[in-house]
Design an enzyme around this catalytic site. Structure first.
Site, mmCIF file in Angstrom:
data_model
loop_
_atom_site.group_PDB
_atom_site.id
_atom_site.type_symbol
_atom_site.label_atom_id
_atom_site.label_comp_id
_atom_site.label_asym_id
_atom_site.label_seq_id
_atom_site.Cartn_x
_atom_site.Cartn_y
_atom_site.Cartn_z
ATOM 1 N N HIS A 1 -4.282 2.421 -3.299
ATOM 2 C CA HIS A 1 -4.392 1.235 -2.163
ATOM 3 C C HIS A 1 -4.017 0.081 -2.885
ATOM 4 O O HIS A 1 -4.185 -0.002 -3.865
ATOM 5 C CB HIS A 1 -5.997 1.210 -1.751
ATOM 6 C CG HIS A 1 -6.365 1.639 -0.509
ATOM 7 N ND1 HIS A 1 -5.627 1.247 0.556
ATOM 8 C CD2 HIS A 1 -7.099 2.466 -0.123
ATOM 9 C CE1 HIS A 1 -6.048 1.828 1.508
ATOM 10 N NE2 HIS A 1 -6.934 2.580 1.333
ATOM 11 N N ASP B 1 -28.894 -20.961 31.553
ATOM 12 C CA ASP B 1 -28.920 -19.836 30.736
ATOM 13 C C ASP B 1 -29.279 -20.213 29.101
ATOM 14 O O ASP B 1 -29.385 -19.535 28.436
ATOM 15 C CB ASP B 1 -27.522 -18.865 30.674
ATOM 16 C CG ASP B 1 -27.642 -17.939 31.839
ATOM 17 O OD1 ASP B 1 -28.486 -17.664 32.289
ATOM 18 O OD2 ASP B 1 -26.582 -17.624 32.391
ATOM 19 N N HIS C 1 -1.177 -1.845 7.236
ATOM 20 C CA HIS C 1 -1.077 -1.752 6.028
ATOM 21 C C HIS C 1 0.021 -0.691 5.280
ATOM 22 O O HIS C 1 0.460 -0.978 4.195
ATOM 23 C CB HIS C 1 -2.385 -1.839 5.160
ATOM 24 C CG HIS C 1 -3.007 -0.625 5.101
ATOM 25 N ND1 HIS C 1 -3.796 -0.247 6.383
ATOM 26 C CD2 HIS C 1 -3.238 0.582 4.633
ATOM 27 C CE1 HIS C 1 -4.610 0.953 6.260
ATOM 28 N NE2 HIS C 1 -4.236 1.469 5.162
ATOM 29 N N SER D 1 -18.528 -13.805 38.717
ATOM 30 C CA SER D 1 -18.728 -14.897 38.089
ATOM 31 C C SER D 1 -17.245 -15.745 37.805
ATOM 32 O O SER D 1 -17.193 -16.830 37.705
ATOM 33 C CB SER D 1 -19.487 -14.989 36.844
ATOM 34 O OG SER D 1 -20.795 -14.643 37.042
ATOM 35 N N ARG E 1 -13.837 -22.553 38.521
ATOM 36 C CA ARG E 1 -13.497 -21.168 38.725
ATOM 37 C C ARG E 1 -13.412 -20.460 40.157
ATOM 38 O O ARG E 1 -12.744 -19.576 40.521
ATOM 39 C CB ARG E 1 -14.636 -20.203 37.996
ATOM 40 C CG ARG E 1 -16.058 -20.731 38.963
ATOM 41 C CD ARG E 1 -17.326 -19.971 38.361
ATOM 42 N NE ARG E 1 -18.270 -20.412 39.077
ATOM 43 C CZ ARG E 1 -19.397 -19.602 39.228
ATOM 44 N NH1 ARG E 1 -19.664 -18.358 38.886
ATOM 45 N NH2 ARG E 1 -20.577 -20.243 39.826
ATOM 46 N N ILE F 1 -10.604 8.269 2.421
ATOM 47 C CA ILE F 1 -10.736 7.234 1.573
ATOM 48 C C ILE F 1 -10.396 5.881 2.133
ATOM 49 O O ILE F 1 -9.486 5.876 3.304
ATOM 50 C CB ILE F 1 -9.359 7.537 0.441
ATOM 51 C CG1 ILE F 1 -9.846 8.492 -0.467
ATOM 52 C CG2 ILE F 1 -9.289 6.265 -0.299
ATOM 53 C CD1 ILE F 1 -10.705 8.534 -1.523
ATOM 54 N N HIS G 1 -17.694 -20.961 33.008
ATOM 55 C CA HIS G 1 -18.973 -21.424 32.443
ATOM 56 C C HIS G 1 -18.445 -22.280 31.171
ATOM 57 O O HIS G 1 -19.039 -21.802 29.909
ATOM 58 C CB HIS G 1 -19.996 -20.024 32.081
ATOM 59 C CG HIS G 1 -20.285 -19.634 33.569
ATOM 60 N ND1 HIS G 1 -19.225 -19.289 34.269
ATOM 61 C CD2 HIS G 1 -21.245 -19.360 34.025
ATOM 62 C CE1 HIS G 1 -19.895 -18.368 35.404
ATOM 63 N NE2 HIS G 1 -21.474 -18.470 35.451
ATOM 64 N N HIS H 1 0.878 -1.286 -0.239
ATOM 65 C CA HIS H 1 0.034 0.195 -0.210
ATOM 66 C C HIS H 1 0.839 1.373 -0.044
ATOM 67 O O HIS H 1 1.281 1.516 1.157
ATOM 68 C CB HIS H 1 -0.759 0.083 1.324
ATOM 69 C CG HIS H 1 -1.967 -0.975 1.340
ATOM 70 N ND1 HIS H 1 -3.272 -0.956 1.218
ATOM 71 C CD2 HIS H 1 -1.609 -2.373 1.564
ATOM 72 C CE1 HIS H 1 -3.948 -2.123 1.250
ATOM 73 N NE2 HIS H 1 -2.918 -3.040 1.640
ATOM 74 N N HIS I 1 -25.467 -19.148 25.908
ATOM 75 C CA HIS I 1 -24.310 -19.003 26.907
ATOM 76 C C HIS I 1 -23.600 -20.461 27.168
ATOM 77 O O HIS I 1 -22.583 -20.203 28.094
ATOM 78 C CB HIS I 1 -24.949 -18.633 28.366
ATOM 79 C CG HIS I 1 -25.417 -17.111 28.333
ATOM 80 N ND1 HIS I 1 -26.174 -16.380 27.467
ATOM 81 C CD2 HIS I 1 -25.072 -16.103 29.282
ATOM 82 C CE1 HIS I 1 -26.195 -15.114 27.624
ATOM 83 N NE2 HIS I 1 -25.659 -14.990 28.769
ATOM 84 N N PHE J 1 -18.041 -16.079 25.307
ATOM 85 C CA PHE J 1 -17.895 -14.950 24.793
ATOM 86 C C PHE J 1 -16.466 -14.752 24.243
ATOM 87 O O PHE J 1 -15.980 -13.676 23.998
ATOM 88 C CB PHE J 1 -18.016 -13.943 25.805
ATOM 89 C CG PHE J 1 -19.658 -13.925 26.117
ATOM 90 C CD1 PHE J 1 -20.555 -14.036 24.911
ATOM 91 C CD2 PHE J 1 -20.029 -13.509 27.690
ATOM 92 C CE1 PHE J 1 -22.056 -13.991 25.554
ATOM 93 C CE2 PHE J 1 -21.396 -13.966 27.723
ATOM 94 C CZ PHE J 1 -22.358 -14.006 27.023
ATOM 95 N N GLU K 1 -15.193 -7.190 25.420
ATOM 96 C CA GLU K 1 -14.362 -8.408 25.642
ATOM 97 C C GLU K 1 -13.402 -8.287 24.257
ATOM 98 O O GLU K 1 -12.047 -8.379 24.593
ATOM 99 C CB GLU K 1 -14.990 -9.595 25.327
ATOM 100 C CG GLU K 1 -16.095 -10.206 26.053
ATOM 101 C CD GLU K 1 -17.208 -9.456 26.280
ATOM 102 O OE1 GLU K 1 -17.611 -8.683 25.253
ATOM 103 O OE2 GLU K 1 -18.390 -9.856 27.040
HETATM 104 C C1 LIG Z 1 -10.116 -5.839 10.378
HETATM 105 C C2 LIG Z 1 -9.739 -5.694 9.106
HETATM 106 N N1 LIG Z 1 -10.489 -5.860 8.013
HETATM 107 C C3 LIG Z 1 -10.064 -5.569 6.951
HETATM 108 C C4 LIG Z 1 -8.840 -5.219 6.611
HETATM 109 C C5 LIG Z 1 -8.163 -5.180 5.082
HETATM 110 N N2 LIG Z 1 -7.931 -3.558 4.927
HETATM 111 C C6 LIG Z 1 -6.801 -3.424 4.698
HETATM 112 S S1 LIG Z 1 -6.659 -1.603 4.779
HETATM 113 C C7 LIG Z 1 -8.354 -1.378 4.565
HETATM 114 C C8 LIG Z 1 -8.899 -0.031 4.549
HETATM 115 C C9 LIG Z 1 -7.945 1.031 4.258
HETATM 116 O O1 LIG Z 1 -8.776 2.237 4.508
HETATM 117 P P1 LIG Z 1 -8.052 3.282 5.683
HETATM 118 O O2 LIG Z 1 -8.170 2.644 6.946
HETATM 119 O O3 LIG Z 1 -8.819 4.357 5.608
HETATM 120 O O4 LIG Z 1 -6.760 3.178 5.192
HETATM 121 P P2 LIG Z 1 -5.951 4.267 4.244
HETATM 122 O O5 LIG Z 1 -7.117 4.342 3.145
HETATM 123 O O6 LIG Z 1 -5.799 5.503 4.908
HETATM 124 O O7 LIG Z 1 -4.713 3.575 3.713
HETATM 125 C C10 LIG Z 1 -8.948 -2.599 4.686
HETATM 126 C C11 LIG Z 1 -10.323 -2.993 4.714
HETATM 127 C C12 LIG Z 1 -7.932 -5.170 7.668
HETATM 128 N N3 LIG Z 1 -6.496 -5.115 7.312
HETATM 129 N N4 LIG Z 1 -8.236 -5.371 8.847
#
Ligand SMILES: Cc1ncc(C[n+]2csc(CCOP(=O)(O)OP(=O)(O)O)c2C)c(N)n1
Length: 715
Positions: A301, A508, A106, A423, A396, A227, A500, A66, A512, A476, A450
């Site tokens: 991108h 539950d 990225h 719990s 627990r 973007i 649990h 990227h 659960h 969970f 969580e």
């Molecule tokens: C949890 C997750 N879902 C999806 C992705 C795939 N992914 C990588 S970058 C991105 C979106 C990029 O947009 P943004 O966060 O605005 O970064 P920028 O455009 O500034 O590079 C996605 C969906 C990921 N890395 N992590």
């Protein structure tokens, strides 16, 4: 470069006036400065472009990655790294360094460029091997692989929340170790996030917690570039982000032009002055900055700019097209000043630490012990041994009693639950609540969050100095799977207390009652799952968990009371649990086993009763308790053969999905497990309906034996 009249190509070096918008401070560009852009000091521009084009060339060379985020965020990253970040490239692990997490993993080409130019052990050859096999520049930053990378990031939202965990660790350690006149723990946590980080729900969970905890030394730079991958943020993300974080209790600022290094630096300064609230600085950046055809578009991108676009971008910004990976000497010289700056900051800290050690020698030794993750001598000396008379006891409850004793020996233990302490028995009596006016408290209240809890625990472990643990119901654990996966990937010593643990929890109902969670956890590479059978196995399981310095441990515990396996009769427990599986009750007195009953957790007791019944019915059974399949798998072939001889059939009894036990598969195995969801009724009734009865165990055992006999007679 020639200054363009468009906003995005302007460089503004002057500090922008601060205006008040709805009572909050925003760093705005006045119209006067808009019409009269001023170039930044040439050296800043040279350095920023060095970062940009190293990233561009890395992605181009790899033909993968990227380029957009690094190009747009290089200037604000420069403002931070050049003007305020406290770090020593020659000692990336210096405990009092500021932490910097690139949550938008990225965009890691930017981080690698920063690490290289400032003098970390990341040579140019590594930048040229971006995303290649065995390089120190993987496709997303990986903790432990690249010096200076503080956290593995890429799954969006995780790095942001790790930052919250690191900031928690900082204030907790400061509360424990700092003394009047001695601030030996005193650093900031900076995180760079993108839209994706803030869109992910975890950012609301963690942002809420950070605001509530008044984590004033957490400062987040937000690359507000409008973007994401599918297009403009207008598609999906239209709330006012600053209003949102303001409501969460954060100090918020906006910087209109990322290239305005002075304004970014000023915003950072103001963020540091704000001690009572974490800070979010939204900086208007431009993805793919400078690229004539890709800036501000999704095309910046996920793929290289392309040779022609790289040429046009470099030409447009007055950068030599060749050679690639160009680092102007002047820029490098400036960046490398970080080495002397870092060495001096560290040696200043070291002399302050010496003075601290003179006055508080024991504390100084203790500080190094916890940072190095060393356990004190005899840390497990007082752990309880339960007797049959103590039962029935839920595991627990036994865990809670064990935590109380461990905590008194290990002040670095810090944890709690996602609003389930009564719990999960994760609260330590008398250990104090971790809260804004008592950061020295050990009991954490994560709220019903969580996912954030998991990633905060990771941040605490990454920071070092603490043994973090967190609890919730086993069902969970699904809400916190992404950070558990990263804990395993990064070999982080984090402990989960999941209670649990089966349909045996009862009323539950199926929402659960965990079924597939056990195998889900076991399937995470590097995760050690322990499902102890009673109070004494629980103590042994905690001993394993605390002793494991590399990698997470999940303790899977019952809600319901279980008989205590008295150590006088079951002396194999303490030595057996660390081996994952062991012979709890053998058939030897009555001859070699006809069948082996393997059970985990609460089902071990069922196996023991069935063993007695089977004997009266003419079948000799051995009971193997297997609290941890993964630890058992690590044992020698000889040991495993001794426990589970190849020629003896097996019957597995576990109130969870049978998937996974098939790894022992063959005609000699049967599994009493659960392959549907649970049901709402009292626990014992549910267990009975699902076949967890002595009658059914004996019936299934006879079925295996009959099958084998039939086979033998056919052969
Ligand atoms: C949890 C997750 N879902 C999806 C992705 C795939 N992914 C990588 S970058 C991105 C979106 C990029 O947009 P943004 O966060 O605005 O970064 P920028 O455009 O500034 O590079 C996605 C969906 C990921 N890395 N992590």
């Amino acid at each position: 470069m020639t200054l363009d009249a468009t906003e995005s190509l302007e460089f503004l070096s002057d500090v922008q006036p601060i205006s008040k918008v709805k009572g909050k401070e925003h760093l705005m560009s006045s119209s006067a400065t808009l019409s009269a852009p001023i170039a930044p000091p040439a050296l800043d521009e040279l350095c920023i472009n060095t970062l940009r084009f190293l990233a561009v060339d890395m992605v181009q060379e790899a033909n993968s990655g990227h380029p957009g985020l690094p190009m747009g965020s290089a200037s604000m990253a420069f403002a931070l790294w050049d003007r305020s970040l406290k770090f020593n490239p020659r000692d990336p692990d210096w405990p009092d360094r500021d932490r910097f997490v690139l949550s938008a993993g990225h965009g890691c080409a930017l981080l690698y460029a920063l690490l290289h130019v400032t003098g970390f052990d990341l040579p140019m050859e590594e930048l040229k091997r971006f995303r290649q096999w065995g390089s120190r520049t993987p496709g997303h930053p990986e903790y432990g692989k690249t010096p200076g990378v503080e956290a593995t990031t890429g799954p969006l939202g995780q790095g942001f929340t790790n930052g919250v965990g690191m900031a928690i660790a900082e204030v907790a350690l400061a509360a424990r170790f700092n003394r009047p006149g001695h601030r030996i723990v005193d650093h900031y946590t900076y995180v760079l996030v993108s839209d994706g980080d803030l869109e992910e729900g975890i950012s609301s969970e963690a942002g809420s917690d950070a605001g509530h905890q008044h984590l004033g030394k957490l400062i987040v730079l937000y690359a507000d570039n409008h973007i994401t991958i599918e297009g403009s943020t207008e598609l999906t993300f239209t709330e006012d982000r600053l209003e949102r974080f303001d409501a969460l209790g954060w100090h918020v600022q906006r910087v209109e032009r990322s290239n305005d290094v002075g304004s970014v630096a000023l915003a950072l300064e103001k963020a540091r002055e704000e001690t009572g609230r974490p800070s979010l600085i939204a900086v208007r950046t431009h993805i793919g900055f400078g690229s004539p055809h890709k800036q501000d578009t999704v095309a910046a991108h996920g793929e290289a700019l392309g040779i022609e676009e790289v040429r046009l971008t470099k030409e447009g910004m007055g950068w030599p097209v060749e050679p690639s990976f160009h680092v102007p000497e002047e820029a490098l010289e400036h960046f490398r000043e970080a080495i002397a700056r870092g060495a001096s900051a560290q040696s200043d800290w070291e002399s302050r630490f010496k003075a601290f050690a003179m006055e508080f020698p024991d504390l100084a030794v203790e500080f190094h012990r916890v940072i190095d993750r060393r356990l004190p001598k005899d840390w497990d000396a007082d752990l309880p041994a339960f007797s049959a008379a103590d039962g029935p006891m839920a595991t627990r409850v036994a865990s809670g009693k064990t935590i109380a004793i461990l905590g008194s020996r290990l002040p670095e233990m810090m944890g709690g639950s996602a609003d389930l302490n009564p719990s999960t028995h994760t609260n330590r009596e008398g250990a104090g609540n971790f809260e804004p006016d008592n950061w020295g408290g050990h009991n954490m209240h994560f709220g019903i969050r969580e996912h954030a809890m998991g990633a905060i625990l990771n941040g605490m472990a990454l920071h070092r100095g603490l043994i973090p643990y967190g609890g919730t119901f086993l069902v969970f654990s699904d809400y916190m799977r992404p950070p558990m996966r990263l804990a395993a990937m990064n070999a982080l010593p984090v402990i989960y207390v999941f209670t649990h643990d089966s349909i045996g929890m009862g009323e539950d109902g199926p929402t659960h009652q965990p079924v597939e969670q056990l195998i889900g956890l076991r399937s995470i590479p590097g995760m050690v799952v322990l499902r102890p059978a009673d109070a004494n196995e629980t103590v042994a399981a905690w001993r394993v968990a605390i002793g494991r310095k590399q990698g997470p441990v999940a303790l899977v515990l019952t809600r319901q009371g279980l008989p205590v396996l008295d150590l006088n009769s079951y002396s194999a427990i303490p030595a057996g649990v660390p081996l994952g599986g062991y012979i709890l009750a053998d058939s030897l007195a009555t001859g070699a086993p006809d069948i082996i009953l393997i059970a985990t957790g609460s089902e071990v007791h069922l196996a023991l009763v069935a063993r007695d019944r089977l004997l009266t019915e003419g079948a000799r059974a051995r009971v193997v308790s297997m609290p941890s399949t993964s630890l058992f798998a690590l044992q020698s072939d000889d040991y495993r053969e001794k426990v589970l001889p190849a020629d003896v059939p097996l019957l597995v009894i576990e109130a969870g999905s049978p998937v996974g036990w098939q790894s022992f598969v063959g005609p000699r195995i049967a599994v009493i497990g659960i392959d549907t969801f649970g049901a709402s009724a009292p626990g014992p009734v549910v267990m009975q309906h699902y076949g967890f009865t002595v009658e059914n165990v004996c019936k299934q055992a006879h079925a295996v034996l009959d099958r084998l006999k039939e086979k033998a007679s056919c052969a």
